[in-house]
Design an enzyme around this catalytic site. Structure first.
Site, PDB file in Angstrom:
ATOM      1  N   GLN A 295       8.401   1.011   3.711  1.00 41.14           N
ATOM      2  CA  GLN A 295       9.560   1.910   3.319  1.00 41.14           C
ATOM      3  C   GLN A 295       8.914   3.267   3.401  1.00 41.14           C
ATOM      4  O   GLN A 295       7.988   3.484   3.360  1.00 41.14           O
ATOM      5  CB  GLN A 295       9.786   1.700   1.768  1.00 41.14           C
ATOM      6  CG  GLN A 295      10.506   2.572   0.769  1.00 41.14           C
ATOM      7  CD  GLN A 295      10.757   2.120  -0.556  1.00 41.14           C
ATOM      8  OE1 GLN A 295      10.388   1.149  -1.041  1.00 41.14           O
ATOM      9  NE2 GLN A 295      11.321   3.281  -1.090  1.00 41.14           N
TER      10      GLN A 295
ATOM     11  N   SER B 205       2.710  -2.790   2.975  1.00 43.21           N
ATOM     12  CA  SER B 205       3.565  -2.823   1.930  1.00 43.21           C
ATOM     13  C   SER B 205       4.857  -3.690   2.131  1.00 43.21           C
ATOM     14  O   SER B 205       4.733  -5.020   2.383  1.00 43.21           O
ATOM     15  CB  SER B 205       4.068  -1.537   1.289  1.00 43.21           C
ATOM     16  OG  SER B 205       4.796  -1.760   0.301  1.00 43.21           O
ATOM     17  N   LEU B 206       6.197  -3.155   2.213  1.00 41.94           N
ATOM     18  CA  LEU B 206       7.168  -3.988   2.420  1.00 41.94           C
ATOM     19  C   LEU B 206       7.091  -4.569   3.784  1.00 41.94           C
ATOM     20  O   LEU B 206       7.696  -5.777   3.925  1.00 41.94           O
ATOM     21  CB  LEU B 206       8.439  -3.173   2.588  1.00 41.94           C
ATOM     22  CG  LEU B 206       9.715  -3.657   3.183  1.00 41.94           C
ATOM     23  CD1 LEU B 206      10.495  -4.659   2.334  1.00 41.94           C
ATOM     24  CD2 LEU B 206      10.750  -2.580   3.740  1.00 41.94           C
TER      25      LEU B 206
ATOM     26  N   ARG C 218      12.992  -7.937  -4.481  1.00 42.72           N
ATOM     27  CA  ARG C 218      11.700  -7.182  -4.770  1.00 42.72           C
ATOM     28  C   ARG C 218      12.097  -5.497  -4.668  1.00 42.72           C
ATOM     29  O   ARG C 218      11.630  -4.607  -5.575  1.00 42.72           O
ATOM     30  CB  ARG C 218      10.778  -7.212  -3.741  1.00 42.72           C
ATOM     31  CG  ARG C 218       9.415  -6.365  -3.458  1.00 42.72           C
ATOM     32  CD  ARG C 218       8.743  -6.583  -2.238  1.00 42.72           C
ATOM     33  NE  ARG C 218       7.762  -5.809  -1.987  1.00 42.72           N
ATOM     34  CZ  ARG C 218       7.274  -4.880  -1.532  1.00 42.72           C
ATOM     35  NH1 ARG C 218       8.519  -4.087  -1.023  1.00 42.72           N
ATOM     36  NH2 ARG C 218       6.164  -4.086  -1.633  1.00 42.72           N
TER      37      ARG C 218
ATOM     38  N   HIS D 182       2.780   0.324  -6.155  1.00 44.73           N
ATOM     39  CA  HIS D 182       1.197   0.006  -6.048  1.00 44.73           C
ATOM     40  C   HIS D 182       0.353   0.596  -6.958  1.00 44.73           C
ATOM     41  O   HIS D 182      -0.809   0.938  -6.807  1.00 44.73           O
ATOM     42  CB  HIS D 182       0.858   0.429  -4.835  1.00 44.73           C
ATOM     43  CG  HIS D 182       1.659  -0.310  -3.498  1.00 44.73           C
ATOM     44  ND1 HIS D 182       1.834  -1.785  -3.299  1.00 44.73           N
ATOM     45  CD2 HIS D 182       2.323   0.482  -2.826  1.00 44.73           C
ATOM     46  CE1 HIS D 182       2.523  -1.896  -2.335  1.00 44.73           C
ATOM     47  NE2 HIS D 182       3.075  -0.663  -1.968  1.00 44.73           N
TER      48      HIS D 182
ATOM     49  N   GLN E  91       0.151  -7.449  -4.982  1.00 44.48           N
ATOM     50  CA  GLN E  91       0.612  -6.348  -4.249  1.00 44.48           C
ATOM     51  C   GLN E  91       1.453  -5.071  -4.735  1.00 44.48           C
ATOM     52  O   GLN E  91       0.972  -3.985  -4.403  1.00 44.48           O
ATOM     53  CB  GLN E  91       1.237  -6.806  -2.824  1.00 44.48           C
ATOM     54  CG  GLN E  91       1.404  -5.714  -1.687  1.00 44.48           C
ATOM     55  CD  GLN E  91       2.936  -5.639  -0.930  1.00 44.48           C
ATOM     56  OE1 GLN E  91       3.762  -5.411  -1.610  1.00 44.48           O
ATOM     57  NE2 GLN E  91       2.930  -5.985   0.258  1.00 44.48           N
TER      58      GLN E  91
END
Length: 315
Positions: free
Chosen positions: A13, A93-94, A118, A202, A251
């Site tokens: 993202q 991440s994503l 998510r 996070h 995560q």
């Protein structure tokens, strides 16, 4: 002659922008847009072509958009034969979800609803407990960890969220916590740059999202896959039948260990070339700082596929 070992990396993202899908409209991979729309209930074509950048900052829309472009870029690169020699995947991440699709660990019908849920879970968690993020430039991880610990000792919330590259560590937490970190940054010869994000990702602020994602993951099948995926939370390569539900939940509340992940790809896994697939070239810039001796290519448009370096077979 064996092909050069390639690692595939997928952005997260923050790389979204209006019109991000336009370069892919005339490719065979564009057919994936309708499929992704069916599985998530959103008009993904609208997101990729006409939705303003300001609206795409909304966490759930941003994640769907970036994921869609990443899987299209991968599909088109595979169709063109540009990824022969791929031995491992990783995503920031994503981007980890696009990596799992590329590795054959998740099918698209399973991955799309997971990405959509998510994004919604992270957005809801951020609305319940607002927060922000900022990148500290110029300091090493031990110094940043010490700074964050000092801020928490003052009763403010801030944690390390992303370890992106040497001298680039992202903090996540409350507005006051990140603000205090900015005030203290010169003391460790660093500068904090605020990020335009929708929450304290996070970090422990995402605990409600992690709980919700854990419930969603109970109905998702992870296949053995054909490539290992280096996980954000431990920078270790995991097969498809590894414990991905646990890794995915952790995560959301743990730092993204991107610098270590790149070192795993280029060291233990032997990747001599890394290919970024998706919108933008953020990871390409980070990789050049982490592993300057490794070739890196950004396939962020069909035109970039035509400009890819020759393989050993081509030579």
């Amino acid at each position: 002659m064996n092909p050069t070992p390639i690692g595939l990396v997928f952005p997260g993202q923050g790389t979204q922008r209006q019109g991000m899908g336009d370069p892919w409209r005339d490719t065979a991979a564009w057919s994936l847009v309708d499929e992704i729309s069916r599985h998530c209930g959103e008009d993904v074509e609208e997101l990729l072509l006409r939705t303003p950048t300001d609206e795409l900052r909304r966490t759930d829309l941003a994640q769907l958009s970036v994921f869609a472009v990443a899987v299209m870029a991968h599909a088109e690169a595979v169709r063109c034969g540009a990824l022969d020699g791929a031995v491992a995947c990783a995503g920031h991440s994503l981007g980890e979800y696009a990596a799992l699709v590329a590795a054959g660990v998740l099918t698209l019908p399973d991955a799309v609803p997971l990405v959509a849920d998510r994004g919604r879970a992270m957005r809801d968690a951020a609305e319940r407990r607002p927060g922000t993020m900022g990148v500290l430039v110029g300091a090493g991880l031990p110094e940043v960890e010490g700074l964050a610990a000092g801020v928490r000792a003052e009763g403010l919330d801030v944690w390390v969220a992303n370890v992106n590259a040497p001298g680039q560590v992202v903090l996540s937490g409350s507005e006051d916590g990140v603000g205090r970190a900015a005030e203290l940054a010169p003391g460790i010869a660093a500068k904090l740059i605020r990020l335009s994000v929708g929450g304290a990702f996070h970090s422990p602020f995402m605990a409600p999202a992690a709980e919700r994602l854990a419930r969603t993951l109970r109905g998702v099948t992870f296949a053995p896959g054909h490539l290992p995926v280096v996980a954000n939370v431990d920078a270790e390569p995991h097969p498809g039948d590894g414990n991905w539900p646990e890794l995915a939940v952790r995560q959301l509340v743990s730092p993204v260990r991107w610098e270590e992940s790149v070192r795993t790809l280029t060291g233990r896994l032997g990747c001599r070339r890394l290919v970024e697939l998706g919108p933008g070239r953020v990871l390409t810039g980070l990789i050049r700082r982490i592993a300057p001796d490794v070739e890196v290519t950004a396939m962020d448009s069909p035109a970039a596929l035509d400009r890819r370096p020759p393989t050993q077979e081509d030579r």
